[in-house]
Design an enzyme around this catalytic site. Structure first.
Site, PDB file in Angstrom:
ATOM      1  N   GLY A 155       0.842  -1.217   0.099  1.00  0.00           N
ATOM      2  CA  GLY A 155       0.134  -0.038  -0.163  1.00  0.00           C
ATOM      3  C   GLY A 155       0.744   0.985   0.048  1.00  0.00           C
ATOM      4  O   GLY A 155       2.120   1.063  -0.309  1.00  0.00           O
ATOM      5  N   ALA A 156       0.200   2.255   0.505  1.00  0.00           N
ATOM      6  CA  ALA A 156       1.061   3.654   0.391  1.00  0.00           C
ATOM      7  C   ALA A 156       1.285   3.864  -1.158  1.00  0.00           C
ATOM      8  O   ALA A 156       2.479   4.187  -1.322  1.00  0.00           O
ATOM      9  CB  ALA A 156       2.018   3.852   1.415  1.00  0.00           C
ATOM     10  N   LEU A 157       0.687   3.709  -1.922  1.00  0.00           N
ATOM     11  CA  LEU A 157       1.071   3.562  -3.450  1.00  0.00           C
ATOM     12  C   LEU A 157       1.304   5.024  -4.140  1.00  0.00           C
ATOM     13  O   LEU A 157       0.847   6.013  -3.743  1.00  0.00           O
ATOM     14  CB  LEU A 157      -0.160   3.158  -4.358  1.00  0.00           C
ATOM     15  CG  LEU A 157      -0.818   1.776  -3.749  1.00  0.00           C
ATOM     16  CD1 LEU A 157      -1.777   1.212  -4.927  1.00  0.00           C
ATOM     17  CD2 LEU A 157       0.311   0.637  -3.700  1.00  0.00           C
ATOM     18  N   HIS A 163       4.611   2.490  -7.866  1.00  0.00           N
ATOM     19  CA  HIS A 163       3.525   1.363  -8.040  1.00  0.00           C
ATOM     20  C   HIS A 163       2.588   1.379  -9.079  1.00  0.00           C
ATOM     21  O   HIS A 163       2.297   0.618  -9.851  1.00  0.00           O
ATOM     22  CB  HIS A 163       2.642   1.448  -6.568  1.00  0.00           C
ATOM     23  CG  HIS A 163       3.500   1.212  -5.467  1.00  0.00           C
ATOM     24  ND1 HIS A 163       3.627   2.208  -4.359  1.00  0.00           N
ATOM     25  CD2 HIS A 163       3.978  -0.033  -4.875  1.00  0.00           C
ATOM     26  CE1 HIS A 163       4.209   1.614  -3.348  1.00  0.00           C
ATOM     27  NE2 HIS A 163       4.452   0.354  -3.660  1.00  0.00           N
ATOM     28  N   GLN A 212       8.212  -8.874   7.640  1.00  0.00           N
ATOM     29  CA  GLN A 212       9.042  -8.456   7.165  1.00  0.00           C
ATOM     30  C   GLN A 212       9.957  -7.160   7.824  1.00  0.00           C
ATOM     31  O   GLN A 212      10.763  -6.773   7.531  1.00  0.00           O
ATOM     32  CB  GLN A 212       9.103  -8.208   5.560  1.00  0.00           C
ATOM     33  CG  GLN A 212       8.007  -6.987   5.309  1.00  0.00           C
ATOM     34  CD  GLN A 212       7.795  -7.172   4.050  1.00  0.00           C
ATOM     35  OE1 GLN A 212       7.171  -7.932   3.263  1.00  0.00           O
ATOM     36  NE2 GLN A 212       8.415  -6.065   3.118  1.00  0.00           N
ATOM     37  N   GLN A 218      12.570  -2.467  -9.693  1.00  0.00           N
ATOM     38  CA  GLN A 218      14.123  -2.516  -9.513  1.00  0.00           C
ATOM     39  C   GLN A 218      14.704  -1.930  -8.138  1.00  0.00           C
ATOM     40  O   GLN A 218      15.835  -2.342  -7.725  1.00  0.00           O
ATOM     41  CB  GLN A 218      14.842  -2.207 -10.546  1.00  0.00           C
ATOM     42  CG  GLN A 218      16.267  -2.605 -10.634  1.00  0.00           C
ATOM     43  CD  GLN A 218      16.843  -1.494 -11.729  1.00  0.00           C
ATOM     44  OE1 GLN A 218      16.683  -1.642 -12.940  1.00  0.00           O
ATOM     45  NE2 GLN A 218      17.980  -0.893 -11.208  1.00  0.00           N
ATOM     46  N   LYS A 219      13.983  -1.026  -7.813  1.00  0.00           N
ATOM     47  CA  LYS A 219      14.652  -0.334  -6.402  1.00  0.00           C
ATOM     48  C   LYS A 219      14.771  -1.224  -5.443  1.00  0.00           C
ATOM     49  O   LYS A 219      15.717  -1.256  -4.560  1.00  0.00           O
ATOM     50  CB  LYS A 219      13.757   0.693  -5.794  1.00  0.00           C
ATOM     51  CG  LYS A 219      14.259   1.715  -4.775  1.00  0.00           C
ATOM     52  CD  LYS A 219      13.492   2.980  -4.457  1.00  0.00           C
ATOM     53  CE  LYS A 219      12.206   2.555  -3.301  1.00  0.00           C
ATOM     54  NZ  LYS A 219      12.823   1.808  -2.273  1.00  0.00           N
TER      55      LYS A 219
END
Ligand code: PAF
Length: 280
Positions: free
Chosen positions: A31-33, A37, A61, A148-149
């Site tokens: 979330g917190a798109l 995203h 995680q 890729q981040k």
């Protein structure tokens, strides 16, 4: 757009899509798109004709002193963005749906899980691999999209999908940057104005490595020395790691070559940021 809360409903949706010949894309998120995203959902929408976005802040995680409880939660805005970019389904389970009482099964990708972010965040990649395995088993997508981040996460997940023969193609989309160069991250909201300025040293270090590499420098030690010099301009920033590694094994390489990963993590104020580039 449909909001699904249970694994069994997600499984049913996926089976229906497959039965009607659709290609299923999954974009796993916490979330917190943001625009990063959005680019993943857009890519999924372009290549698949049934796209689900999962929104789940995965407790396993996060370390005990990390930001699980204050991680930004913006569900309504996330749904609006996902729908605009072409998602058909939001999968937003509760914690007990993903980790039923007594859950004792975890996925450990040995050798990779304790490299880069895994070295400073013990257990992080075990949590990531476990939740992504659960999502892939439930949604059974043809393709799953990641940024890729999170390059070390990509290496861990590629290995996991290959080892478990999950049959999902992992699609990696380019890093999306703000106009000032800062890589987009849900955690950027934690930065004060001054810290945001300091944080630009990460993308400066990326540009330094890319430019030296383009000029022919291949020696990792020399590239890393140049990066340390860039970071010395921001003494308040604590470097977590600066590494030049093989992207598949995450092990250091002495000589950079096409496909080599340069990755950096640093703590700005109390916010840990990461950035990277894959040398071409
Ligand atoms: O990259 C993320 O946002 C998370 O690590 C992921 C892949 C959604 C698993 O929780």
């Amino acid at each position: 757009m449909q909001i699904i809360r249970t694994v069994s409903e997600l499984r049913r949706w996926s089976r229906e899509q497959r039965a009607s010949g659709k290609i299923i894309g999954l974009v796993p998120t916490m979330g917190a798109l943001h625009a990063g995203h959005a680019s993943l959902i857009r890519a999924a929408h372009k290549e698949c004709n049934a796209v689900a976005v999962s929104i789940f802040v995965n407790p396993t995680q996060f370390g005990p002193n990390e930001d699980f409880s204050r991680y930004p939660r913006t569900f309504d805005a996330d749904c609006a963005l996902a729908e605009k970019e072409g998602a058909e389904v939001i999968f937003a389970p509760g914690v007990e749906e993903i980790y039923p009482a007594g859950a004792a099964t975890f996925v450990e990708v040995e050798g990779l899980s304790d490299r880069l972010d895994g070295a400073s965040r013990p257990g992080h990649f075990r949590g990531v691999a476990t939740v992504v395995a659960k999502l892939l088993i439930a949604a059974d997508p043809d393709r799953a999209y990641f940024g890729q981040k999170d390059a070390a996460q990509v290496a861990v997940l590629r290995r996991m999908v290959a080892d478990l023969r999950l049959g999902t193609e992992i699609v990696v989309c380019p890093i999306v940057r703000d106009t000032d160069g800062l890589a987009l991250s849900s955690r950027n909201v934690y930065l004060s104005t001054a810290e945001r300025q300091q944080a630009l040293v990460l993308s400066r270090s990326i540009r330094t490595v890319e430019s030296l590499y383009a000029q022919g420098e291949r020696n990792s030690a020399k590239l890393l020395a140049a990066v340390k010099e860039v970071f010395s301009t921001e003494p308040e920033i604590r470097i977590d790691y600066i590494e030049i590694v093989d992207w598949a094994t995450l092990l250091p390489v002495e000589t950079a070559m096409p496909g080599t990963l340069f990755a950096v993590a640093a703590v700005v104020g109390s916010t840990r940021l990461i950035d990277n580039t894959v040398l071409r």
